[in-house]
Write an enzyme that holds these catalytic residues in place. Structure first.
Site, PDB file in Angstrom:
ATOM      1  CB  SER A 156      -0.984   0.140   1.387  1.00  0.00           C
ATOM      2  OG  SER A 156      -1.496  -1.023   1.257  1.00  0.00           O
ATOM      3  CB  ALA A 176      -0.683   3.707 -14.540  1.00  0.00           C
ATOM      4  CB  CYS A 234      -2.786   7.123  -6.642  1.00  0.00           C
ATOM      5  SG  CYS A 234      -3.143   5.231  -6.550  1.00  0.00           S
ATOM      6  NE  ARG A 285     -10.411   3.098  -6.346  1.00  0.00           N
ATOM      7  CZ  ARG A 285      -9.605   2.287  -5.942  1.00  0.00           C
ATOM      8  NH1 ARG A 285      -9.326   2.138  -4.696  1.00  0.00           N
ATOM      9  NH2 ARG A 285      -8.865   1.740  -6.809  1.00  0.00           N
ATOM     10  NE  ARG A 322     -10.173  12.507 -19.888  1.00  0.00           N
ATOM     11  CZ  ARG A 322      -9.308  12.144 -18.978  1.00  0.00           C
ATOM     12  NH1 ARG A 322      -7.944  12.073 -18.920  1.00  0.00           N
ATOM     13  NH2 ARG A 322      -9.860  11.751 -17.679  1.00  0.00           N
TER      14      ARG A 322
HETATM   15  P1  NAD Z   1      -8.743  -1.329  -3.268  1.00  0.00           P
HETATM   16  O1  NAD Z   1      -9.733  -0.469  -2.491  1.00  0.00           O
HETATM   17  O2  NAD Z   1      -9.012  -1.710  -4.410  1.00  0.00           O
HETATM   18  O3  NAD Z   1      -8.329  -2.779  -2.416  1.00  0.00           O
HETATM   19  C1  NAD Z   1      -7.911  -2.720  -1.146  1.00  0.00           C
HETATM   20  C2  NAD Z   1      -8.557  -4.156  -0.653  1.00  0.00           C
HETATM   21  O4  NAD Z   1      -8.361  -4.641   0.634  1.00  0.00           O
HETATM   22  C3  NAD Z   1     -10.192  -4.152  -0.630  1.00  0.00           C
HETATM   23  O5  NAD Z   1     -10.845  -4.992  -1.427  1.00  0.00           O
HETATM   24  C4  NAD Z   1     -10.485  -4.444   0.936  1.00  0.00           C
HETATM   25  O6  NAD Z   1     -11.706  -4.890   1.138  1.00  0.00           O
HETATM   26  C5  NAD Z   1      -9.266  -5.176   1.314  1.00  0.00           C
HETATM   27  N1  NAD Z   1      -8.988  -4.755   2.868  1.00  0.00           N
HETATM   28  C6  NAD Z   1      -9.067  -4.113   3.606  1.00  0.00           C
HETATM   29  N2  NAD Z   1      -8.606  -4.272   4.650  1.00  0.00           N
HETATM   30  C7  NAD Z   1      -8.565  -5.505   5.033  1.00  0.00           C
HETATM   31  C8  NAD Z   1      -7.936  -6.554   5.869  1.00  0.00           C
HETATM   32  N3  NAD Z   1      -7.933  -6.242   6.914  1.00  0.00           N
HETATM   33  N4  NAD Z   1      -8.037  -7.988   5.430  1.00  0.00           N
HETATM   34  C9  NAD Z   1      -8.289  -8.322   4.534  1.00  0.00           C
HETATM   35  N5  NAD Z   1      -8.775  -7.503   3.065  1.00  0.00           N
HETATM   36  C10 NAD Z   1      -8.944  -6.087   3.505  1.00  0.00           C
HETATM   37  O7  NAD Z   1      -7.522  -0.635  -3.246  1.00  0.00           O
HETATM   38  P2  NAD Z   1      -6.367  -0.416  -4.228  1.00  0.00           P
HETATM   39  O8  NAD Z   1      -6.644   0.419  -5.166  1.00  0.00           O
HETATM   40  O9  NAD Z   1      -5.865  -1.822  -4.565  1.00  0.00           O
HETATM   41  O10 NAD Z   1      -5.120   0.376  -3.597  1.00  0.00           O
HETATM   42  C11 NAD Z   1      -4.390  -0.358  -2.475  1.00  0.00           C
HETATM   43  C12 NAD Z   1      -3.161   0.429  -2.069  1.00  0.00           C
HETATM   44  O11 NAD Z   1      -2.135   0.396  -2.944  1.00  0.00           O
HETATM   45  C13 NAD Z   1      -3.197   1.672  -1.601  1.00  0.00           C
HETATM   46  O12 NAD Z   1      -2.748   2.118  -0.677  1.00  0.00           O
HETATM   47  C14 NAD Z   1      -3.255   2.607  -3.091  1.00  0.00           C
HETATM   48  O13 NAD Z   1      -2.665   3.880  -2.713  1.00  0.00           O
HETATM   49  C15 NAD Z   1      -2.126   1.854  -3.516  1.00  0.00           C
HETATM   50  N6  NAD Z   1      -1.827   1.957  -5.086  1.00  0.00           N
HETATM   51  C16 NAD Z   1      -3.035   2.041  -5.695  1.00  0.00           C
HETATM   52  C17 NAD Z   1      -2.752   1.989  -7.093  1.00  0.00           C
HETATM   53  C18 NAD Z   1      -3.933   2.015  -8.011  1.00  0.00           C
HETATM   54  O14 NAD Z   1      -3.645   2.268  -9.141  1.00  0.00           O
HETATM   55  N7  NAD Z   1      -5.070   1.637  -7.576  1.00  0.00           N
HETATM   56  C19 NAD Z   1      -1.515   2.248  -7.488  1.00  0.00           C
HETATM   57  C20 NAD Z   1      -0.343   2.143  -6.683  1.00  0.00           C
HETATM   58  C21 NAD Z   1      -0.525   1.937  -5.254  1.00  0.00           C
HETATM   59  C1  UDX Z   2      -1.121   6.895 -10.989  1.00  0.00           C
HETATM   60  C2  UDX Z   2       0.405   6.770 -11.128  1.00  0.00           C
HETATM   61  O1  UDX Z   2       0.741   7.016 -12.573  1.00  0.00           O
HETATM   62  C3  UDX Z   2       0.940   5.446 -10.954  1.00  0.00           C
HETATM   63  O2  UDX Z   2       2.373   5.533 -10.841  1.00  0.00           O
HETATM   64  C4  UDX Z   2       0.482   4.938  -9.329  1.00  0.00           C
HETATM   65  O3  UDX Z   2       1.099   3.748  -9.070  1.00  0.00           O
HETATM   66  C5  UDX Z   2      -0.733   5.428  -9.198  1.00  0.00           C
HETATM   67  O4  UDX Z   2      -1.260   6.652  -9.587  1.00  0.00           O
HETATM   68  P1  UDX Z   2      -3.113   5.954 -11.986  1.00  0.00           P
HETATM   69  O5  UDX Z   2      -3.776   7.031 -11.126  1.00  0.00           O
HETATM   70  O6  UDX Z   2      -3.659   4.772 -12.302  1.00  0.00           O
HETATM   71  O7  UDX Z   2      -1.623   5.862 -11.855  1.00  0.00           O
HETATM   72  O8  UDX Z   2      -3.284   6.675 -13.717  1.00  0.00           O
HETATM   73  P2  UDX Z   2      -2.408   7.762 -14.301  1.00  0.00           P
HETATM   74  O9  UDX Z   2      -2.035   7.300 -15.635  1.00  0.00           O
HETATM   75  O10 UDX Z   2      -1.133   8.213 -13.743  1.00  0.00           O
HETATM   76  O11 UDX Z   2      -3.674   8.988 -14.498  1.00  0.00           O
HETATM   77  C6  UDX Z   2      -3.979   9.628 -13.507  1.00  0.00           C
HETATM   78  C7  UDX Z   2      -5.198  10.726 -13.937  1.00  0.00           C
HETATM   79  O12 UDX Z   2      -4.059  11.783 -14.656  1.00  0.00           O
HETATM   80  C8  UDX Z   2      -5.944  10.111 -14.796  1.00  0.00           C
HETATM   81  O13 UDX Z   2      -7.259  10.966 -14.616  1.00  0.00           O
HETATM   82  C9  UDX Z   2      -5.576  10.976 -16.192  1.00  0.00           C
HETATM   83  O14 UDX Z   2      -6.596  10.931 -17.233  1.00  0.00           O
HETATM   84  C10 UDX Z   2      -4.813  11.891 -16.036  1.00  0.00           C
HETATM   85  N1  UDX Z   2      -3.544  12.378 -16.690  1.00  0.00           N
HETATM   86  C11 UDX Z   2      -2.751  11.662 -16.988  1.00  0.00           C
HETATM   87  C12 UDX Z   2      -3.871  13.627 -17.553  1.00  0.00           C
HETATM   88  O15 UDX Z   2      -4.872  14.390 -17.315  1.00  0.00           O
HETATM   89  N2  UDX Z   2      -2.604  14.077 -18.471  1.00  0.00           N
HETATM   90  C13 UDX Z   2      -1.725  13.384 -18.551  1.00  0.00           C
HETATM   91  O16 UDX Z   2      -0.948  13.593 -19.299  1.00  0.00           O
HETATM   92  C14 UDX Z   2      -1.559  12.186 -17.933  1.00  0.00           C
END
Ligand code: NAD
Ligand code: UDX
Length: 478
Positions: free
Chosen positions: A144, A186, A294, A364, A457
C-alpha cells in the site's frame, strides 16, 4: 516464462508461499503477475470482501472485479495452478513466508488530519492479523502507499507478537522483517507496467529480507531495475513520484487555460516543451484534471506530513496542485453552461466517458463525477455513456439514482447513439479509444441544434465533427 538466472537465493531460502492481504486494483493484478512469472511460488490473495473474492474466482473472466487489458489472460494461466483468491485470511497468513499488505489507505474523513492524512485503520488491522496468525519467520511487505514512517507502526504491532526463537517456553518461534515495496503501476496499463516496470523499489533495513523480495522480482525484472533504499526513502519516494506526476498535469492544465485565453494551442506548447530532454513528453496532456484513487490522496497526505513537520510553505506548494485540479473541473462545467447560452436547465447533454481514464472501470475521483455534479446542479439532463462503468457505480458516485425526465437528472446510455438523442451537446470526459472514431455524420443529425462538442480529452476527430455541423471546443485550444 521465468528466467531463474536473475533470481538469487536468500538467507531465508527461496520464498515458496506468498499471501497478499487486499484483492483490489493493486493486490489482484500484482499477485497475478507474480504468480505468472514465478510458477514455483504459491500465491494466495485474501480479502474480507467475499463478493470481491467471488468475482476473482468467477469462471467467466470478463467478470473479474478489476478490468485491465491482458489481466484475464494472466489470471487464466495461473488461477488454480499457483494463484488462488480466498476469504480465509488467517490460514493464508499462517502458510506464508512473505505477506504483502495491499489494503486501501484513503484520505481520513474525520478526526485529526481529516481531509488530508491517510486513514491507516486497514493497514493496522491487517498488521494485527499478521501478528496474530504468522508462523516462523515472516517477511511483511508494505505494498500500500503509506505516509513516511508507517513501517515504524507496522513494526511495533508485529514486535508485540514476536516470539523469541530461543525461548523454549513459548509456542512456535515467530519473527518478522518489514519491507517497503510501493507499487508504481498505473490503471489501464497495470499488466504491462507490472511485467516491464521502470523500476521496483525495495526499502528496508534487513539485507536478507531485501534480497528475498528482490529474488522474487528477479524472476522477470532485470537486476539493474531493482532499487534498494532505506525504509523511509522508499515510503517517501512513492508519495513524491505521484506528487511530481500530478504536478505536471496541473501545470499543463494551468497553461491550457492561458492558451484558451490567448490563442495559443496547449498541444503545440506541450509538444514544444516536451522535446526538451530535461522535461520529456509524458504527462503533459491537458484535460479535465487528474482523477484516480492515488494522486489527490497522496498529495494531500504529503501536505499533511509537511504540516506535521512544520514545513508550511512546502505544504502550501503541494496543496496548490490539488486546488488547481479542482478549479479545472469546475471551470469546464461552467464553460459548458456559458456556451449553451448561459443555461442548461432541462437541456439534454450527452456525456461520453465516466471512468477516471481509459481502459479501466475505476471511477474513484474521476473528473466526470465533479463535472456531472456541477451540470446536474445547473439542472441538466445527462445521458452518460461509458463502455466499462455500470449504472450502479454511477449512482453511487453521483449520489442520486437514474431518472429519465426532469431537471438535474441523469441516466446511463447503452451506446453513444442513444446518448446523443435530442442532446444540445456532447461532453467527452474519458479518452476511450472508440471516441476517436465516432461517426459524427450519423450522430449529429440526432441532436438538437445548434449543437456543441466539448472535447476535454482531445480525442475526437474535430474536422469530422465540424463537417457534421457541430460547434467544437477542445481543452487548451485558443
Ligand atoms: P482497493 O480498495 O481496490 O483494494 C483494497 C482491498 O483491501 C479491498 O478489497 C478491501 O476489502 C481489502 N481489505 C482492507 N482491509 C482488509 C483486511 N484487514 N483484511 C483483508 N482485506 C482487507 O485499493 P487499491 O486500489 O488496490 O489500493 C491499495 C493500496 O495500493 C492503496 O494504498 C493505494 O494507495 C495503493 N496504490 C494503488 C494504485 C492504483 O492504481 N489503484 C497504484 C499504486 C498504489
Ligand atoms: C498513478 C501513477 O501514474 C502510478 O504510477 C501510481 O502507481 C498510481 O497513480 P493512475 O492514477 O492509475 O496511476 O493513472 P495515471 O495514468 O497516472 O492517470 C492519473 C490521472 O491523470 C488520470 O485521470 C489521467 O487521465 C490524468 N492524466 C494523466 C492527464 O490528465 N494528463 C496526462 O498527461 C496524464
Amino acid at each position: 516464462m521465468s528466467s531463474p538466472s536473475n533470481a538469487s537465493p536468500s538467507a531465508f531460502g527461496p520464498i515458496r508461499s506468498i499471501c497478499c492481504i487486499g484483492a483490489g486494483y493493486v493486490g489482484g493484478p500484482t499477485m497475478a503477475v507474480i504468480a505468472d512469472r514465478c510458477p514455483g511460488i504459491k500465491v494466495t490473495v485474501v480479502d474480507l470482501n467475499a463478493s470481491r473474492i467471488a468475482a476473482w474466482n468467477d469462471p467467466d473472466l470478463s467478470r473479474l472485479p478489476v478490468y485491465e487489458p491482458g489481466l484475464d489472460a494472466v489470471v487464466a494461466r495461473c488461477r488454480g495452478r499457483n494463484l488462488s483468491f480466498s476469504t480465509e485470511v488467517s490460514a493464508a497468513i499462517a502458510a506464508a513466508d512473505m505477506v504483502f499488505l495491499s489494503v486501501n489507505t484513503p484520505t481520513k474523513l474525520k478526526g485529526v488530519g481529516a481531509g488530508q492524512a491517510s486513514d491507516l485503520r486497514w493497514i493496522e488491522a491487517s498488521a494485527r492479523e499478521v501478528a496474530a496468525c504468522a508462523q516462523g519467520h515472516t517477511i511483511v511487505v508494505e505494498k500500500s502507499t503509506l505516509p513516511v514512517r508507517t513501517a515504524e507502526t507496522v513494526q511495533a504491532i508485529l514486535a508485540a507478537a514476536q516470539r523469541n526463537p530461543s525461548d523454549q517456553s513459548a509456542a512456535a518461534p515467530c519473527t518478522f522483517s518489514v519491507l517497503s515495496n510501493p507499487e508504481f503501476l498505473a490503471e489501464g496499463t497495470a499488466v504491462a507496467d507490472l511485467e516491464h516496470p521502470d523500476r521496483v523499489l525495495i526499502g528496508g533495513d534487513d539485507p536478507a529480507a531485501i534480497e528475498a523480495l528482490a529474488s522474487v522480482y528477479g524472476h522477470w525484472v532485470p537486476a539493474e531495475r531493482i532499487l534498494r533504499t532505506n525504509l523511509w526513502s522508499s515510503e517517501l519516494s512513492k508519495l513524491t513520484a505521484n506528487a511530481f506526476l500530478a504536478q505536471r498535469i496541473s501545470s499543463i492544465n494551468a497553461i491550457g487555460a492561458l492558451c484558451e485565453a490567448t490563442g495559443a494551442d496547449v498541444h503545440e506548447v506541450a509538444h514544444a516543451i516536451g522535446t526538451d530532454s530535461r522535461i520529456g513528453p509524458k504527462f503533459l496532456k491537458a484535460g479535465p484534471g487528474f482523477g484516480g484513487s492515488c494522486f489527490q490522496k497522496d498529495i494531500l497526505n504529503l501536505v499533511y506530513l509537511c504540516g506535521h513537520y512544520g514545513l508550511q510553505e512546502v505544504a502550501a506548494y503541494w496543496q496548490a496542485v490539488v486546488e488547481l485540479n479542482g478549479w479545472q473541473q469546475h471551470r469546464l462545467a461552467r464553460l459548458v453552461v456559458q456556451r449553451l447560452f448561459g443555461t442548461v436547465t432541462g437541456k439534454r447533454i450527452a456525456v461520453f466517458g465516466f471512468a477516471f481514464k481509459a481502459d479501466t472501470n475505476d471511477t474513484r475521483e474521476a473528473p466526470a463525477i465533479r463535472i456531472c455534479q456541477d451540470l446536474l446542479e445547473e439542472g441538466a439532463q445527462l445521458a452518460i455513456y461509458d463502455p466499462k462503468v455500470s449504472s450502479a457505480q454511477m449512482t453511487d458516485d453521483l449520489g442520486q439514482p437514474p431518472q429519465a425526465q426532469g431537471e438535474g437528472v441523469w441516466r446511463a446510455a447503452e451506446t453513444p447513439e442513444e446518448a446523443v438523442r435530442q442532446a444540445d451537446a456532447v461532453v467527452i470526459l474519458t479518452e476511450w479509444a472508440s471516441f476517436a472514431s465516432l461517426d459524427w455524420s450519423m450522430l449529429v443529425p440526432q441532436m438538437r441544434h445548434p449543437a456543441w462538442l466539448f472535447d476535454t480529452r482531445s480525442v475526437a476527430d474535430l474536422a469530422a465533427a465540424r463537417a457534421a455541423g457541430l460547434q467544437v471546443w477542445r481543452v487548451g485550444m485558443g
